[in-house]
Every structure is written in C-alpha cells, then in structure tokens.
Motif scaffolding. Structure first.
Motif, PDB file in Angstrom:
ATOM      1  N   CYS A  66       0.880  -0.918   0.422  1.00  0.00           N
ATOM      2  CA  CYS A  66      -0.032   0.381   0.167  1.00  0.00           C
ATOM      3  C   CYS A  66       1.031   1.104   0.539  1.00  0.00           C
ATOM      4  CB  CYS A  66      -1.217  -0.228   1.167  1.00  0.00           C
ATOM      5  SG  CYS A  66      -2.136  -1.123   0.844  1.00  0.00           S
ATOM      6  N   GLU A  67       1.670   1.016   0.967  1.00  0.00           N
ATOM      7  CA  GLU A  67       2.641   2.444   1.204  1.00  0.00           C
ATOM      8  C   GLU A  67       3.472   2.526  -0.357  1.00  0.00           C
ATOM      9  OE1 GLU A  67       5.296   1.237   3.808  1.00  0.00           O
ATOM     10  OE2 GLU A  67       3.977   2.243   5.491  1.00  0.00           O
ATOM     11  N   LYS A  68       3.518   1.426  -1.653  1.00  0.00           N
ATOM     12  CA  LYS A  68       4.878   1.315  -2.445  1.00  0.00           C
ATOM     13  C   LYS A  68       3.499   2.317  -3.210  1.00  0.00           C
ATOM     14  CE  LYS A  68       6.688  -0.799  -6.401  1.00  0.00           C
ATOM     15  NZ  LYS A  68       7.046  -2.498  -6.097  1.00  0.00           N
ATOM     16  N   ARG A  69       2.543   1.623  -3.372  1.00  0.00           N
ATOM     17  CA  ARG A  69       1.123   2.517  -4.419  1.00  0.00           C
ATOM     18  C   ARG A  69       1.008   3.641  -4.602  1.00  0.00           C
ATOM     19  NH1 ARG A  69      -0.332   2.676  -8.693  1.00  0.00           N
ATOM     20  NH2 ARG A  69      -2.926   1.870  -9.384  1.00  0.00           N
ATOM     21  N   PHE A  70       0.785   4.170  -2.807  1.00  0.00           N
ATOM     22  CA  PHE A  70       0.433   5.113  -2.475  1.00  0.00           C
ATOM     23  C   PHE A  70       1.627   5.988  -2.616  1.00  0.00           C
ATOM     24  CE2 PHE A  70       0.197   9.276   0.487  1.00  0.00           C
ATOM     25  CZ  PHE A  70      -0.923   9.441   0.268  1.00  0.00           C
ATOM     26  N   ALA A  71       2.988   6.007  -3.051  1.00  0.00           N
ATOM     27  CA  ALA A  71       4.082   6.897  -3.507  1.00  0.00           C
ATOM     28  C   ALA A  71       3.596   6.789  -4.750  1.00  0.00           C
ATOM     29  CB  ALA A  71       5.134   6.007  -2.754  1.00  0.00           C
ATOM     30  N   GLU A  72       3.977   5.874  -5.644  1.00  0.00           N
ATOM     31  CA  GLU A  72       3.244   6.263  -7.875  1.00  0.00           C
ATOM     32  C   GLU A  72       2.405   7.485  -7.214  1.00  0.00           C
ATOM     33  OE1 GLU A  72       2.638   1.505  -8.369  1.00  0.00           O
ATOM     34  OE2 GLU A  72       4.474   1.593  -8.203  1.00  0.00           O
ATOM     35  N   ILE A  73       1.135   6.630  -7.049  1.00  0.00           N
ATOM     36  CA  ILE A  73      -0.131   8.016  -7.617  1.00  0.00           C
ATOM     37  C   ILE A  73       0.715   9.305  -6.599  1.00  0.00           C
ATOM     38  CG2 ILE A  73      -2.078   8.705  -6.289  1.00  0.00           C
ATOM     39  CD1 ILE A  73      -2.842   5.263  -5.796  1.00  0.00           C
ATOM     40  N   ARG A  74       0.910   9.873  -5.264  1.00  0.00           N
ATOM     41  CA  ARG A  74       1.767  10.972  -4.855  1.00  0.00           C
ATOM     42  C   ARG A  74       2.708  11.451  -6.310  1.00  0.00           C
ATOM     43  NH1 ARG A  74       4.550  11.058   0.773  1.00  0.00           N
ATOM     44  NH2 ARG A  74       2.395  11.603   1.053  1.00  0.00           N
ATOM     45  N   LYS A  75       3.610  10.825  -7.161  1.00  0.00           N
ATOM     46  CA  LYS A  75       4.255  10.535  -7.990  1.00  0.00           C
ATOM     47  C   LYS A  75       3.427  11.742  -8.802  1.00  0.00           C
ATOM     48  CE  LYS A  75       8.948   8.615  -7.029  1.00  0.00           C
ATOM     49  NZ  LYS A  75       9.417   7.652  -7.765  1.00  0.00           N
ATOM     50  N   ARG A  76       3.072  10.787  -9.593  1.00  0.00           N
ATOM     51  CA  ARG A  76       1.618  11.061 -10.671  1.00  0.00           C
ATOM     52  C   ARG A  76       1.086  12.518 -10.386  1.00  0.00           C
ATOM     53  NH1 ARG A  76      -1.870   6.344 -12.255  1.00  0.00           N
ATOM     54  NH2 ARG A  76      -2.315   7.008 -13.810  1.00  0.00           N
ATOM     55  N   ILE A  77       0.355  11.916  -8.769  1.00  0.00           N
ATOM     56  CA  ILE A  77      -0.475  13.551  -8.919  1.00  0.00           C
ATOM     57  C   ILE A  77       0.872  14.449  -8.973  1.00  0.00           C
ATOM     58  CG2 ILE A  77      -2.007  14.956  -6.494  1.00  0.00           C
ATOM     59  CD1 ILE A  77      -3.152  11.450  -5.809  1.00  0.00           C
ATOM     60  N   GLU A  78       1.295  15.046  -8.235  1.00  0.00           N
ATOM     61  CA  GLU A  78       2.804  15.959  -8.554  1.00  0.00           C
ATOM     62  C   GLU A  78       3.090  16.369  -9.797  1.00  0.00           C
ATOM     63  OE1 GLU A  78       5.901  14.958  -6.131  1.00  0.00           O
ATOM     64  OE2 GLU A  78       4.403  14.760  -3.677  1.00  0.00           O
ATOM     65  N   SER A  79       3.339  14.816 -10.388  1.00  0.00           N
ATOM     66  CA  SER A  79       3.444  14.950 -11.707  1.00  0.00           C
ATOM     67  C   SER A  79       2.721  16.226 -12.827  1.00  0.00           C
ATOM     68  CB  SER A  79       4.099  14.136 -13.087  1.00  0.00           C
ATOM     69  OG  SER A  79       3.940  14.451 -14.168  1.00  0.00           O
ATOM     70  N   LEU A  80       1.081  15.650 -12.416  1.00  0.00           N
ATOM     71  CA  LEU A  80       0.367  16.700 -12.871  1.00  0.00           C
ATOM     72  C   LEU A  80      -0.137  17.834 -12.545  1.00  0.00           C
ATOM     73  CD1 LEU A  80      -2.483  13.357 -13.217  1.00  0.00           C
ATOM     74  CD2 LEU A  80      -1.244  14.489 -15.234  1.00  0.00           C
ATOM     75  N   LEU A  81       0.004  18.033 -11.244  1.00  0.00           N
ATOM     76  CA  LEU A  81       0.281  19.625 -10.732  1.00  0.00           C
ATOM     77  C   LEU A  81       0.853  20.230 -11.409  1.00  0.00           C
ATOM     78  CD1 LEU A  81      -0.703  19.045  -6.685  1.00  0.00           C
ATOM     79  CD2 LEU A  81      -2.355  19.783  -8.782  1.00  0.00           C
TER      80      LEU A  81
END
Length: 149
Positions: free
Chosen positions: A130-145
């Motif tokens: 879950c932590e790994k998946r959450f880190a991936e999602i966070r990176k994608r959101i930061e990239s989109l922002l």
C-alpha cells in the motif's frame, strides 16, 4: 476415512457441547429466546463444528436435535460462501458471531459477523504494498499538478 453418520455425530456434538459450556461459554443471552453464539477463535476449516456444538449447547433442551442440525447446516453454507468470497483460506484464523432466536419451535439465525485474523507478517507485507502504491500515486499527482498552468 469413516463415513459421516448423523446419529454418531450428533451424540459426539452433544458431548462436546457440554464440554464447551463448562469450559468456554460460547454464548450470551441477549433477551428472552434471543442469543448471541460465538465460535471463539478457530481455524476456518473447523468453524462449522464449533457453531453446531455451540448451538447444541445453547438450544439442546429447547428445540429438537433435527432442527439444530437443519438450522446450523443452512447457516454453515451461508458462512462458507462468505468465507470463500472473502478469500479466507482453510488454515486462516476466524471468529464468527451470530444472533439466534427460537420462533415457533424453529431456530432462526441472523446475519453472521465474520472476523478474519491476518498474521502480522502478512499485514506488514500488505502495508508495504500500500505504501508503495501510495508513493506512485503521489508522484503522478505531483507530475499532473506541474503540468497545470
């Protein structure tokens, strides 16, 4: 393996039911003719025996043996299907609680509550995933922002 024989198994269950009453309780009187019965913590593959024995312990002098067998059989099928749909393995640890009542000489069970105990090592593995998946999602959101003007 010996064949399953109703009379022999009922007798064994009634003996085990008495032992269960003396050692563990396994039930709570909630109101007149309304009980909560529990398996305690058991291996999933053994839940049906534990429920049936507890039902014999609680309802043995109230309803006929055949009614206990019928009602617990229906309940066990329902619980088995729920365990399978949850992905519970035969050797996993569970605790099942269900309300029961006697109405017109029939034993009626409510919806069972199934608690599934997952070993700490398994939970640690799931948490890391879950932590790994959450880190991936966070990176994608930061990239989109960053792409937003």
């Amino acid at each position: 393996m010996a064949a399953w024989k109703l009379e022999e198994n009922i007798q064994r269950d009634m003996e085990k039911a008495q032992e269960s009453i003396e050692l563990y309780g396994g039930h709570v009187l909630k109101a007149p003719n309304k009980y909560e019965i529990r398996t305690g913590v058991v291996v999933a593959a053994r839940f049906a025996d534990k429920l049936r024995r507890t039902a014999f312990a609680v309802f043995g002098g109230i309803v006929p043996r055949e009614e206990i067998v019928r009602a617990t059989s229906e309940l066990n099928k329902k619980i088995y299907e729920a365990l399978i749909s949850m992905g519970v393995g035969k050797l996993d640890i569970v605790r099942i609680t269900v309300e029961a009542a006697v109405e017109g000489g029939r034993l009626i069970f409510g919806e069972p509550k199934i608690e599934w105990f997952v070993p700490h090592s398994e939970m640690q593995k799931r948490l890391e995933e879950c932590e790994k998946r959450f880190a991936e999602i966070r990176k994608r959101i930061e990239s989109l922002l960053k792409e937003i003007p």
